[in-house]
Scaffold this motif. Structure first.
Motif, PDB file in Angstrom:
ATOM      1  N   ILE A 213       0.843  -1.193   0.000  1.00 51.55           N
ATOM      2  CA  ILE A 213       0.000   0.000   0.000  1.00 51.55           C
ATOM      3  C   ILE A 213       0.883   1.249   0.000  1.00 51.55           C
ATOM      4  CG2 ILE A 213      -1.613   1.369   1.390  1.00 51.55           C
ATOM      5  CD1 ILE A 213      -2.862  -1.207   2.340  1.00 51.55           C
ATOM      6  N   ASP A 214       0.588   2.167  -0.884  1.00 53.21           N
ATOM      7  CA  ASP A 214       1.255   3.460  -0.893  1.00 53.21           C
ATOM      8  C   ASP A 214       0.624   4.321   0.202  1.00 53.21           C
ATOM      9  OD1 ASP A 214       2.352   5.936  -1.318  1.00 53.21           O
ATOM     10  OD2 ASP A 214       1.728   6.101  -3.425  1.00 53.21           O
ATOM     11  N   PRO A 215       1.400   4.737   1.219  1.00 50.82           N
ATOM     12  CA  PRO A 215       0.815   5.572   2.287  1.00 50.82           C
ATOM     13  C   PRO A 215       0.142   6.832   1.753  1.00 50.82           C
ATOM     14  CG  PRO A 215       2.991   4.793   2.929  1.00 50.82           C
ATOM     15  CD  PRO A 215       2.816   4.432   1.483  1.00 50.82           C
ATOM     16  N   ALA A 216       0.586   7.315   0.598  1.00 52.97           N
ATOM     17  CA  ALA A 216      -0.003   8.524   0.025  1.00 52.97           C
ATOM     18  C   ALA A 216      -1.416   8.289  -0.485  1.00 52.97           C
ATOM     19  CB  ALA A 216       0.884   9.047  -1.110  1.00 52.97           C
ATOM     20  N   SER A 217      -1.842   7.022  -0.553  1.00 48.55           N
ATOM     21  CA  SER A 217      -3.209   6.747  -0.997  1.00 48.55           C
ATOM     22  C   SER A 217      -4.232   6.968   0.105  1.00 48.55           C
ATOM     23  CB  SER A 217      -3.313   5.308  -1.520  1.00 48.55           C
ATOM     24  OG  SER A 217      -3.209   4.366  -0.446  1.00 48.55           O
ATOM     25  N   GLU A 218      -3.778   7.308   1.291  1.00 51.31           N
ATOM     26  CA  GLU A 218      -4.705   7.482   2.430  1.00 51.31           C
ATOM     27  C   GLU A 218      -5.663   8.639   2.201  1.00 51.31           C
ATOM     28  OE1 GLU A 218      -4.708   7.903   7.308  1.00 51.31           O
ATOM     29  OE2 GLU A 218      -2.873   8.367   6.207  1.00 51.31           O
ATOM     30  N   LEU A 219      -6.926   8.368   2.397  1.00 45.21           N
ATOM     31  CA  LEU A 219      -7.968   9.394   2.432  1.00 45.21           C
ATOM     32  C   LEU A 219      -8.622   9.316   3.808  1.00 45.21           C
ATOM     33  CD1 LEU A 219      -9.816  11.542   1.102  1.00 45.21           C
ATOM     34  CD2 LEU A 219     -11.295   9.645   0.376  1.00 45.21           C
ATOM     35  N   VAL A 220      -8.436  10.343   4.614  1.00 44.66           N
ATOM     36  CA  VAL A 220      -8.985  10.352   5.971  1.00 44.66           C
ATOM     37  C   VAL A 220     -10.482  10.648   5.903  1.00 44.66           C
ATOM     38  CG1 VAL A 220      -8.862  11.402   8.250  1.00 44.66           C
ATOM     39  CG2 VAL A 220      -6.770  11.086   6.918  1.00 44.66           C
ATOM     40  N   LEU A 221     -11.278   9.755   6.477  1.00 43.70           N
ATOM     41  CA  LEU A 221     -12.740   9.894   6.445  1.00 43.70           C
ATOM     42  C   LEU A 221     -13.294  10.412   7.769  1.00 43.70           C
ATOM     43  CD1 LEU A 221     -13.586   6.505   4.679  1.00 43.70           C
ATOM     44  CD2 LEU A 221     -13.106   8.728   3.628  1.00 43.70           C
ATOM     45  N   ILE A 222     -12.778   9.904   8.871  1.00 47.70           N
ATOM     46  CA  ILE A 222     -13.156  10.346  10.216  1.00 47.70           C
ATOM     47  C   ILE A 222     -11.864  10.668  10.953  1.00 47.70           C
ATOM     48  CG2 ILE A 222     -14.166   9.684  12.436  1.00 47.70           C
ATOM     49  CD1 ILE A 222     -16.299  10.020  10.364  1.00 47.70           C
ATOM     50  N   ASP A 223     -11.808  11.822  11.606  1.00 41.71           N
ATOM     51  CA  ASP A 223     -10.581  12.216  12.286  1.00 41.71           C
ATOM     52  C   ASP A 223     -10.914  12.943  13.591  1.00 41.71           C
ATOM     53  OD1 ASP A 223      -7.854  12.317  12.566  1.00 41.71           O
ATOM     54  OD2 ASP A 223      -7.522  13.925  11.116  1.00 41.71           O
ATOM     55  N   ASN A 224      -9.921  12.953  14.488  1.00 42.72           N
ATOM     56  CA  ASN A 224      -9.999  13.712  15.742  1.00 42.72           C
ATOM     57  C   ASN A 224     -11.107  13.251  16.675  1.00 42.72           C
ATOM     58  OD1 ASN A 224      -7.790  15.547  15.250  1.00 42.72           O
ATOM     59  ND2 ASN A 224      -9.106  16.515  13.693  1.00 42.72           N
ATOM     60  N   ALA A 225     -11.460  11.966  16.608  1.00 42.64           N
ATOM     61  CA  ALA A 225     -12.334  11.400  17.640  1.00 42.64           C
ATOM     62  C   ALA A 225     -11.488  11.208  18.893  1.00 42.64           C
ATOM     63  CB  ALA A 225     -12.933  10.074  17.183  1.00 42.64           C
ATOM     64  N   LEU A 226     -11.904  11.761  19.995  1.00 45.59           N
ATOM     65  CA  LEU A 226     -11.063  11.887  21.186  1.00 45.59           C
ATOM     66  C   LEU A 226     -10.785  10.546  21.836  1.00 45.59           C
ATOM     67  CD1 LEU A 226     -13.065  14.920  22.610  1.00 45.59           C
ATOM     68  CD2 LEU A 226     -10.984  15.019  21.232  1.00 45.59           C
ATOM     69  N   ASN A 227      -9.553  10.386  22.330  1.00 40.76           N
ATOM     70  CA  ASN A 227      -9.210   9.206  23.130  1.00 40.76           C
ATOM     71  C   ASN A 227      -8.378   9.668  24.318  1.00 40.76           C
ATOM     72  OD1 ASN A 227      -6.989   6.712  23.539  1.00 40.76           O
ATOM     73  ND2 ASN A 227      -9.144   6.161  23.475  1.00 40.76           N
ATOM     74  N   PHE A 228      -9.065  10.018  25.394  1.00 38.38           N
ATOM     75  CA  PHE A 228      -8.422  10.713  26.498  1.00 38.38           C
ATOM     76  C   PHE A 228      -7.603   9.786  27.390  1.00 38.38           C
ATOM     77  CE2 PHE A 228      -8.594  13.522  30.346  1.00 38.38           C
ATOM     78  CZ  PHE A 228      -7.949  14.598  29.762  1.00 38.38           C
ATOM     79  N   ALA A 229      -8.139   8.610  27.722  1.00 39.42           N
ATOM     80  CA  ALA A 229      -7.488   7.762  28.725  1.00 39.42           C
ATOM     81  C   ALA A 229      -6.749   6.567  28.143  1.00 39.42           C
ATOM     82  CB  ALA A 229      -8.525   7.271  29.749  1.00 39.42           C
ATOM     83  N   GLY A 230      -6.785   6.379  26.838  1.00 36.24           N
ATOM     84  CA  GLY A 230      -6.067   5.268  26.228  1.00 36.24           C
ATOM     85  C   GLY A 230      -6.845   3.978  26.136  1.00 36.24           C
ATOM     86  N   ILE A 231      -8.053   3.946  26.690  1.00 34.58           N
ATOM     87  CA  ILE A 231      -8.890   2.752  26.634  1.00 34.58           C
ATOM     88  C   ILE A 231     -10.230   3.111  26.007  1.00 34.58           C
ATOM     89  CG2 ILE A 231      -7.780   1.745  28.660  1.00 34.58           C
ATOM     90  CD1 ILE A 231     -10.266   2.530  30.282  1.00 34.58           C
ATOM     91  N   HIS A 232     -11.092   2.091  25.856  1.00 37.20           N
ATOM     92  CA  HIS A 232     -12.418   2.298  25.257  1.00 37.20           C
ATOM     93  C   HIS A 232     -12.282   3.037  23.931  1.00 37.20           C
ATOM     94  CE1 HIS A 232     -15.075   1.623  29.065  1.00 37.20           C
ATOM     95  NE2 HIS A 232     -14.165   0.692  28.905  1.00 37.20           N
ATOM     96  N   ASN A 233     -11.458   2.474  23.048  1.00 36.58           N
ATOM     97  CA  ASN A 233     -11.249   3.066  21.733  1.00 36.58           C
ATOM     98  C   ASN A 233     -12.347   2.696  20.753  1.00 36.58           C
ATOM     99  OD1 ASN A 233      -8.645   2.061  23.107  1.00 36.58           O
ATOM    100  ND2 ASN A 233      -7.907   3.722  21.825  1.00 36.58           N
ATOM    101  N   GLY A 234     -13.072   1.601  20.988  1.00 40.77           N
ATOM    102  CA  GLY A 234     -13.900   1.039  19.934  1.00 40.77           C
ATOM    103  C   GLY A 234     -12.966   0.314  18.971  1.00 40.77           C
TER     104      GLY A 234
END
Length: 374
Positions: A213-234
């Motif tokens: 996979i070319d890393p440049a092919s990345e298209l970000v669809l969802i970003d900046n969903a908070l993860n404050f404590a490092g757990i319960h990421n989904g």
């Protein structure tokens, strides 16, 4: 190795003065796990306990808890017989599991810290690892080189990492795959409980026949969903039978806003202007399905981060969850079944009735919140 499952976080409180009564055992010694469950009473739905354990006595809970010698006696008995029981368990021969007809149990490959898997239409098996690599099994063989290595872009401490993968229904023609990972947004060493904590991200990549996979092919669809404590990421990401992309995002373990708490006290999933504690639904290019339940006045896009206080995130399709770490769609009906982490004693198996603008859901409720779509 097996797929990881998040555990709940936060303290457990013992009930006192609530008027809740323990089950009556007519003088018989109560199993130790029952005693433990009642110590964790504040984290368990009282009505559900009553239904599960039958008739209750009228002994006040304060009086019950004051009978500590009884509890110490039960603990002493358990500790006295436990070594012998463990010895018997060690000496006992291993019993084979009887599989249902049509099933077999065999080793496919060995991959360190696998988190999710998906198949392409041509038979390739894609495996994500917590550390941030996407591995490919082709023709029954694990390829030596990873298809993608996120490296310093991913945070993999605690329960973070590269957590989910999905294959586009039209993969044969477009070669798209979708990844859910914890993005090291601030390059700050992946801290927890900090304003520079990393965020959850869902991105689309192109996987060619070369399995590189070319890393440049990345298209970000969802970003900046908070993860404050490092757990319960989904971390789960899947296509529904309707052709839309769904992702499960956890509540982050502790409240990002600092106005509630951690574990069962965290109310982040009830904040409608963020994607935490939600299952989101988007099109494969990141746009919105026209029948999402929250569109129009009083709503806003949250695909690049939280909205201002007040509006509801338009990507939301189910809210009020703690950590929807896995979900799946029933092929015949398209109904989603969600595995959500509970607090202290019960995890939740949720049947969500999606697919209408004012969708409804049915659930086995957690002691503090229930998922909603309207």
């Amino acid at each position: 190795s097996s797929t990881r499952r998040s555990s709940s976080a936060g303290g457990r409180g013992g009930g006192s003065g609530t008027g809740v009564t323990p089950p009556a055992y007519a003088g018989a010694l109560r199993p130790f796990d029952e005693a433990r469950d009642w110590e964790e009473k504040s984290d368990v739905d009282e009505d559900r306990l009553a239904r599960a354990r039958g008739p209750v006595s009228t002994l006040p809970l304060d009086t019950y808890y004051n009978r500590r010698p009884y509890m110490r006696f039960v603990t002493h008995i358990i500790r006295s017989i436990l070594p012998g029981l463990l010895g018997l368990a060690v000496a006992r021969p291993t019993l084979a599991i009887t599989l249902p007809p049509g099933f077999s149990d065999s080793l496919v490959t060995a991959v360190g810290a696998p988190t999710a898997l998906a198949f392409t239409p041509d038979g390739r098996l894609l495996i994500t690892t917590q550390g941030g690599t996407l591995r490919v099994v082709q023709g029954g063989t694990l390829l030596g080189a990873a298809a993608l290595t996120l490296g310093s872009e991913v945070c993999s401490n605690s329960e973070r990492g590269l957590l989910g993968v999905a294959v586009d229904p039209a993969f044969t023609s477009n070669r798209f795959v979708y990844l859910f990972y914890t993005f090291n947004k601030n390059a700050a060493g992946c801290p927890t409980s900090s304003q520079t904590s990393p965020v959850e991200r869902v991105s689309r990549f192109t996987l060619p026949d070369t399995n590189v996979i070319d890393p440049a092919s990345e298209l970000v669809l969802i970003d900046n969903a908070l993860n404050f404590a490092g757990i319960h990421n989904g971390g789960d990401v899947r296509f529904g039978t309707d052709g839309y992309l769904y992702a499960g995002i956890g509540d982050g373990g502790c409240d990002y806003a600092g106005d509630s708490g951690c574990g069962g006290s965290n109310d982040a999933s009830r904040d409608r202007n963020i994607l935490n504690g939600k299952i989101v639904r988007i099109a494969k290019d990141g746009s919105l399905p026209p029948d999402n339940p929250f569109l129009g006045a009083g709503t806003a896009r949250c695909n690049t981060g939280p909205a201002a206080a007040g509006p509801i995130c338009q990507e939301t399709y189910l809210w009020g969850l703690r950590n929807p770490f896995r979900f799946a769609f029933q092929p015949a009906t398209g109904r989603p079944h969600v595995n959500d982490v509970g607090q202290g004693a019960w995890d939740n198996a949720i049947l969500g009735l999606f697919g209408t603008p004012a969708g409804t859901s049915r659930w086995r409720p957690d002691s503090r919140r229930a998922p909603r779509t309207s």
